[in-house]
Motif scaffolding. Structure first.
Motif, PDB file in Angstrom:
ATOM      1  N   ARG A  28      38.601  60.916  43.137  1.00 51.30           N
ATOM      2  CA  ARG A  28      39.455  60.147  43.863  1.00 51.30           C
ATOM      3  C   ARG A  28      39.591  60.791  45.064  1.00 51.30           C
ATOM      4  N   ALA A  37      43.746  46.020  45.559  1.00 54.97           N
ATOM      5  CA  ALA A  37      43.529  47.278  45.250  1.00 54.97           C
ATOM      6  C   ALA A  37      43.310  48.259  46.219  1.00 54.97           C
ATOM      7  N   THR A  38      42.790  47.965  47.298  1.00 55.08           N
ATOM      8  CA  THR A  38      42.788  48.513  48.558  1.00 55.08           C
ATOM      9  C   THR A  38      44.045  48.864  49.287  1.00 55.08           C
ATOM     10  N   ASP A  68      46.712  48.474  47.783  1.00 59.75           N
ATOM     11  CA  ASP A  68      47.768  49.386  47.035  1.00 59.75           C
ATOM     12  C   ASP A  68      47.383  51.023  47.304  1.00 59.75           C
ATOM     13  N   ALA A  69      46.032  51.209  47.515  1.00 58.79           N
ATOM     14  CA  ALA A  69      45.845  52.756  47.828  1.00 58.79           C
ATOM     15  C   ALA A  69      46.299  53.269  49.168  1.00 58.79           C
ATOM     16  N   THR A 110      54.500  50.255  44.474  1.00 57.90           N
ATOM     17  CA  THR A 110      54.287  51.462  45.535  1.00 57.90           C
ATOM     18  C   THR A 110      55.798  52.133  46.084  1.00 57.90           C
ATOM     19  N   SER A 163      36.532  48.170  37.842  1.00 62.26           N
ATOM     20  CA  SER A 163      37.560  47.891  38.093  1.00 62.26           C
ATOM     21  C   SER A 163      38.012  48.096  39.469  1.00 62.26           C
ATOM     22  N   GLU A 172      40.360  49.124  41.232  1.00 63.66           N
ATOM     23  CA  GLU A 172      40.947  50.303  41.475  1.00 63.66           C
ATOM     24  C   GLU A 172      39.849  51.282  41.894  1.00 63.66           C
ATOM     25  N   GLN A 174      38.308  52.964  45.728  1.00 59.48           N
ATOM     26  CA  GLN A 174      37.941  54.348  46.089  1.00 59.48           C
ATOM     27  C   GLN A 174      36.778  54.448  46.995  1.00 59.48           C
TER      28      GLN A 174
END
Length: 404
Positions: A34, A57-58, A60-61, A90, A341, A343, A347
């Motif tokens: 990660r 997902a992007t 969220d990260a 988050t 996934s 998520e 990454q």
């Protein structure tokens, strides 16, 4: 379409799946580390299609890294639903309505903020309206993730602008969005520099205030190897001759990769010109420092990802009479276990967003994540420049509106 082309595209799909399975195994074993994204804290990012799949997902990260995120979505309802989901997961601040922060709201809140803006990539007018609202806000942009897209519709669809849907949604509208936002960013920097000169600080360069680098990420695909632009570029925008869904998708993904490379070439040239111009200033920053802090464009292949888009594509690949048998296979076995996934895919996007400019600038980043090899066509600067000029013509960008 020629039989040999069909066979090549089928084999390309098999090759992509095999590569993807290898990446999935690495994801599950923790061999794809990660990213440390603390450098994104306080930055502002726009993610097109940020309400679902890799985009969600992007987002969220990015929020977990402390960045403020604008979800640029076609549906306000789905965008707001995604924003609420992100706020709950988050701890970020969610705006109750649309949208971009006002110009007076220059200090980011203690917690990162998620916002929603309408953007329909099937409409060039919608792209221009988005840019106008963003420019009026006076906001600084640090990261643009051109994520949204369409994958292999069963029938050819033409947008109101007269372009084949995949070409416009995956590429042309993102070209217009990136061009206009970068152009605005350059104008904003000039205004800031003028203000500094009026304050008697024109000989200084404060990277935190006037030279915060912009990074533009285009989502591409390994399928760009199956594209055919060299002989059919004139027909690609409309694809009225011999349209094939997967071929059109491949073409659009090569276009995004070529755009990333061409945009990065412009960024490199502008950074070199800026470094040369600073040579006459008192105590100018080293040219190497300016290149390290330069704007960057990069293309990313996140892999085959377990999203609604992918599930729908694989289900449609089976003849309709067999779908009652095949749908459960794709839904419960193939997609959850053989596809990445969202998520994990995010990454790879974050790698492109945070790796040093010298490492990823103008590159094609693969799934692992790392800089990967691309097709010979993707590395053709003449083809890239030709596509850039054609795209400007299709978007009706005048000389003063086009990046140079």
């Amino acid at each position: 379409m020629k039989l040999t082309t069909h066979i090549f595209l089928d084999l390309l799909g098999v090759g992509e799946l095999l590569e993807n399975i290898t990446t999935v195994v690495k994801d599950r074993l923790g061999l794809n580390p990660r990213r440390d994204c603390r450098q994104l804290a306080g930055k502002t990012a726009i993610v097109t299609g940020g309400n679902a799949g890799v985009g969600l997902a992007t987002a969220d990260a990015l929020l977990r890294s402390g960045a403020n995120v604008v979800l640029a979505c076609r549906s306000a309802e789905r965008g707001q639903s995604a924003a609420k989901q992100l706020a709950a997961s988050t701890g970020c601040v969610g705006d109750s309505g649309s949208t971009v922060l006002a110009a007076s709201d220059v200090d980011p809140p203690a917690a990162p903020r998620v916002m929603v803006e309408l953007l329909d990539l099937a409409s060039l007018a919608s792209v221009r309206q988005f840019v106008q609202r963003w420019a009026a806000s006076g906001r600084q942009l640090d990261l643009l993730v051109c994520n949204a897209g369409i994958m292999c519709p069963p029938e050819r669809v033409e947008t109101a602008d007269g372009f084949e849907l995949q070409f416009q949604s995956n590429y042309l509208s993102h070209f217009l969005l990136a061009n206009c936002l970068v152009k605005h960013q350059q104008s904003l920097r000039r205004q800031q520099q003028a203000q500094r000169r009026r304050r008697g600080r024109g000989g200084e360069t404060d990277c935190g205030e006037t030279t915060r680098p912009l990074r533009v990420i285009f989502l591409s695909s390994m399928t760009h190897f199956g594209a055919d632009l060299a002989t059919t570029l004139a027909d690609v925008p409309q694809s009225r001759t011999g349209w094939h869904s997967f071929q059109s998708y491949c073409n659009s993904k090569l276009c995004t990769l070529l755009a990333a490379k061409q945009l990065d070439r412009l960024f490199v040239r502008n950074a070199q010109l800026a470094a040369h111009g600073a040579a006459g200033a008192e105590a100018p920053p080293p040219a190497s420092t300016m290149m390290l802090q330069r704007d960057v464009a990069v293309a990313v292949h996140p892999g085959l990802v377990d999203t609604f888009l992918a599930r729908n594509y694989f289900k449609q690949s089976v003849p309709r009479p067999l779908r009652p048998l095949s749908d459960p296979f794709f839904e419960h076995l193939f997609c959850p276990y053989l596809l990445r996934s969202p998520e994990a895919a995010a990454q790879t996007v974050l790698y492109a967003a945070t790796a040093p400019a010298a490492e990823v600038g103008g590159q094609y980043c693969g799934t692992s994540p790392h800089v990967s090899k691309h097709s010979a066509a993707a590395g053709d600067p003449v083809l890239a420049e030709h596509l850039w000029e054609l795209s400007a013509h299709l978007c009706q960008l005048g000389p003063s509106e086009l990046l140079d």
